[in-house]
Design a protein around this motif. Sequence first.
Motif, PDB file in Angstrom:
ATOM      1  N   PHE A  34       0.827  -1.213   0.000  1.00 39.14           N
ATOM      2  CA  PHE A  34       0.000   0.000   0.000  1.00 39.14           C
ATOM      3  C   PHE A  34       0.857   1.257   0.000  1.00 39.14           C
ATOM      4  O   PHE A  34       0.580   2.216  -0.726  1.00 39.14           O
ATOM      5  CB  PHE A  34      -0.919  -0.019   1.223  1.00 39.14           C
ATOM      6  CG  PHE A  34      -1.739   1.227   1.381  1.00 39.14           C
ATOM      7  CD1 PHE A  34      -2.862   1.454   0.586  1.00 39.14           C
ATOM      8  CD2 PHE A  34      -1.389   2.195   2.321  1.00 39.14           C
ATOM      9  CE1 PHE A  34      -3.617   2.615   0.720  1.00 39.14           C
ATOM     10  CE2 PHE A  34      -2.135   3.355   2.466  1.00 39.14           C
ATOM     11  CZ  PHE A  34      -3.254   3.562   1.663  1.00 39.14           C
ATOM     12  N   SER A  35       1.911   1.267   0.811  1.00 36.54           N
ATOM     13  CA  SER A  35       2.778   2.443   0.898  1.00 36.54           C
ATOM     14  C   SER A  35       3.416   2.759  -0.450  1.00 36.54           C
ATOM     15  O   SER A  35       3.504   3.926  -0.847  1.00 36.54           O
ATOM     16  CB  SER A  35       3.868   2.211   1.950  1.00 36.54           C
ATOM     17  OG  SER A  35       4.786   3.295   1.971  1.00 36.54           O
ATOM     18  N   ASP A  36       3.868   1.714  -1.172  1.00 37.37           N
ATOM     19  CA  ASP A  36       4.495   1.922  -2.485  1.00 37.37           C
ATOM     20  C   ASP A  36       3.489   2.438  -3.504  1.00 37.37           C
ATOM     21  O   ASP A  36       3.829   3.248  -4.373  1.00 37.37           O
ATOM     22  CB  ASP A  36       5.120   0.619  -2.993  1.00 37.37           C
ATOM     23  CG  ASP A  36       6.339   0.205  -2.182  1.00 37.37           C
ATOM     24  OD1 ASP A  36       6.820   1.032  -1.383  1.00 37.37           O
ATOM     25  OD2 ASP A  36       6.794  -0.944  -2.342  1.00 37.37           O
ATOM     26  N   VAL A  37       2.244   1.949  -3.414  1.00 35.59           N
ATOM     27  CA  VAL A  37       1.206   2.403  -4.345  1.00 35.59           C
ATOM     28  C   VAL A  37       0.924   3.887  -4.143  1.00 35.59           C
ATOM     29  O   VAL A  37       0.863   4.662  -5.103  1.00 35.59           O
ATOM     30  CB  VAL A  37      -0.091   1.584  -4.163  1.00 35.59           C
ATOM     31  CG1 VAL A  37      -1.217   2.178  -5.010  1.00 35.59           C
ATOM     32  CG2 VAL A  37       0.144   0.132  -4.548  1.00 35.59           C
ATOM     33  N   ALA A  42       1.376   9.266  -6.060  1.00 33.74           N
ATOM     34  CA  ALA A  42       1.525  10.688  -5.723  1.00 33.74           C
ATOM     35  C   ALA A  42       2.723  11.307  -6.432  1.00 33.74           C
ATOM     36  O   ALA A  42       2.625  12.410  -6.989  1.00 33.74           O
ATOM     37  CB  ALA A  42       1.667  10.855  -4.206  1.00 33.74           C
ATOM     38  N   LEU A  43       3.859  10.615  -6.433  1.00 33.23           N
ATOM     39  CA  LEU A  43       5.055  11.181  -7.062  1.00 33.23           C
ATOM     40  C   LEU A  43       4.903  11.287  -8.574  1.00 33.23           C
ATOM     41  O   LEU A  43       5.434  12.218  -9.189  1.00 33.23           O
ATOM     42  CB  LEU A  43       6.281  10.336  -6.698  1.00 33.23           C
ATOM     43  CG  LEU A  43       6.761  10.438  -5.244  1.00 33.23           C
ATOM     44  CD1 LEU A  43       7.990   9.575  -5.018  1.00 33.23           C
ATOM     45  CD2 LEU A  43       7.065  11.898  -4.876  1.00 33.23           C
ATOM     46  N   THR A  44       4.179  10.350  -9.184  1.00 31.62           N
ATOM     47  CA  THR A  44       3.923  10.461 -10.627  1.00 31.62           C
ATOM     48  C   THR A  44       3.094  11.703 -10.920  1.00 31.62           C
ATOM     49  O   THR A  44       3.424  12.490 -11.808  1.00 31.62           O
ATOM     50  CB  THR A  44       3.188   9.212 -11.144  1.00 31.62           C
ATOM     51  OG1 THR A  44       4.010   8.063 -10.955  1.00 31.62           O
ATOM     52  CG2 THR A  44       2.865   9.358 -12.626  1.00 31.62           C
ATOM     53  N   ALA A  45       2.003  11.879 -10.159  1.00 30.92           N
ATOM     54  CA  ALA A  45       1.147  13.047 -10.369  1.00 30.92           C
ATOM     55  C   ALA A  45       1.910  14.343 -10.104  1.00 30.92           C
ATOM     56  O   ALA A  45       1.799  15.314 -10.863  1.00 30.92           O
ATOM     57  CB  ALA A  45      -0.084  12.967  -9.462  1.00 30.92           C
ATOM     58  N   ILE A  46       2.713  14.350  -9.049  1.00 24.52           N
ATOM     59  CA  ILE A  46       3.498  15.548  -8.722  1.00 24.52           C
ATOM     60  C   ILE A  46       4.526  15.816  -9.817  1.00 24.52           C
ATOM     61  O   ILE A  46       4.742  16.967 -10.215  1.00 24.52           O
ATOM     62  CB  ILE A  46       4.181  15.383  -7.348  1.00 24.52           C
ATOM     63  CG1 ILE A  46       3.126  15.395  -6.241  1.00 24.52           C
ATOM     64  CG2 ILE A  46       5.206  16.489  -7.119  1.00 24.52           C
ATOM     65  CD1 ILE A  46       3.653  14.973  -4.877  1.00 24.52           C
ATOM     66  N   GLY A  47       5.157  14.760 -10.312  1.00 23.80           N
ATOM     67  CA  GLY A  47       6.136  14.926 -11.385  1.00 23.80           C
ATOM     68  C   GLY A  47       5.522  15.509 -12.636  1.00 23.80           C
ATOM     69  O   GLY A  47       6.092  16.406 -13.268  1.00 23.80           O
TER      70      GLY A  47
END
Length: 422
Positions: A34-37, A42-47
Motif C-alpha cells: 500500500f505504501s508503495d502504491v 503521488a510522485l507520478t502526479a506531482i512529477g
Amino acid sequence: MDFIQLIISEVFRQPPILLGLIAMLGLLLQKKPFSDVVKGTALTAIGVLILTIGTDIIVSSILPIQNAVTSIAVDGSGEEVAGSIDILADYGGAIGIAMMLAFLANVLVARFTKINHIFLTGHMLFWFPYIFVAVAVENQFSYTGVIIFATIASALYFIIVPALLTPFVTAVTGDRSFTLGHPAGFLAITAALIARVVGNKERSTEDLQLPKSLGFFREVAITGGLVVFIVYIAVGFTIGLSAMDPETDMTLFTFALTNGLTFGAGLTIMLSGVRMVIQQILPAFKGISDKLVPNAIPALDAPIIFTYRPNAVIIGFVVAMFVSTALIVLINTQMSLAFLLLPLVVTSFFECGTAAVLAEGQGGLRGAIIGTVGAAVLMVVLLAVSIPIFSTTIADWMLIFGGNDFSLFGWFANLFAGLLGG
C-alpha cells in the motif's frame, strides 16, 4: 453522457490525475505494498504537475515575442484570420466524446495487436480531436458525423505515429521503455532520416568541448536563458519593447534578462519533473504491460526526451528559430498569400527541439543541425498549406501552434473529409 463528460473533464484533461491513475493501476497490478502504491501514484502526479508548470513557465517566457509578431501581422493584414465558428464552445462535447472513444480504440489495439503503445499525453489527447473536429466542421459534417470522423482520425493518429517514432526514440534512450505521443512526430522523423544520411554519430551534441572559462554553457538552463535573452534583444530593437509588452515599465535589457532567466528557470523545473515522471511511471507501467496489455509501452509528452540530449534541444531551438523566421519573412514578402505567416516560437522549441534530439540519435551534432534545418523548412511549409483548411474555424490558433502534426494530419484529414462529403 454527464458521467462521460465528468470523466473527460476531470481525468482525461488533467494530465497529473491521468498519469497518477495509470501509475496506481500499474502498481496495483504488480501487487505492490500500500505504501508503495500511494508513493508511486503521488510522485507520478506531482512529477507531471512539475513538468506542466515548467512547460507553462517556458511558454510564458517566450510568448511576448510571439505576441509582438502576431500584433504586427494582424495590424498589417487589417482583419482577423479565422471566421466566426467557435469550436470549443459549439463542439466541446464532440471533442470530448471523440477523445474518449479514440483512447479506448488505442487501448484495444495495444491489447490485441503488436502495435502495443498507449497514448498518455493528456493535453494532446484533447488537441488532436480538436483539430479533427475543426476539419469536419469546415467540411459541413453533421454533429454525429463530426464525432465519428474525429474519433477515427484521432484513433489513427494515437495508434500510428507513436509506433513510427519508437525506433528513433529507442536510438536515443537505449531501451524500449517509452515512445513519444506529441505533434512533433513527422518533424522529428524527417530530421532523424536526414541525420541518418548526412550525420556523424562520432561527435555528439553532449560532447561539445568548451574552454574552462566557458564551462557554464554546459548548464542547459544558462545556455537556454542566454539564447532567449539574445532573441528578446533582437526583437526589441527590430519591433520595439512596447509590441512585446505595452504595459511594462522595464528597459529592454531588464525585460530581456528577466524573460531569459524565466526561461532558464522553467527549463530547470520542467526537466526536474521529467526525471521524476521517468523514475515513477516507467516502473509502474510495467504492471500494465505484464498483466493488462502485454508488452505495452507509454507514449509520453515530448519533454520526456529532453533530458537525454539537453544540448540538442537548445541547438534545435536556435536553428529552427533562425531558419523558419528567415523563410517566413521571405514568403510573406515574396508571395501573395491571403494571410501572413507568423514565426513559430513555441513550435520551434518543443517540436524542433524534439526533432533535434531524435536527429542527434541518428547523426550526432551534424545530424542534429542539418536535420533540424530540414524540420524547420517543413514546419513552415506545413503551416502555409494548412491555414486555408481552417479558414472559418481555428486558423488563428494554427498560426501560433501549427506547423507540426496538427497541420500535417489536419491537411490529410481534410483530403479524406472532402472525399466523404458532409
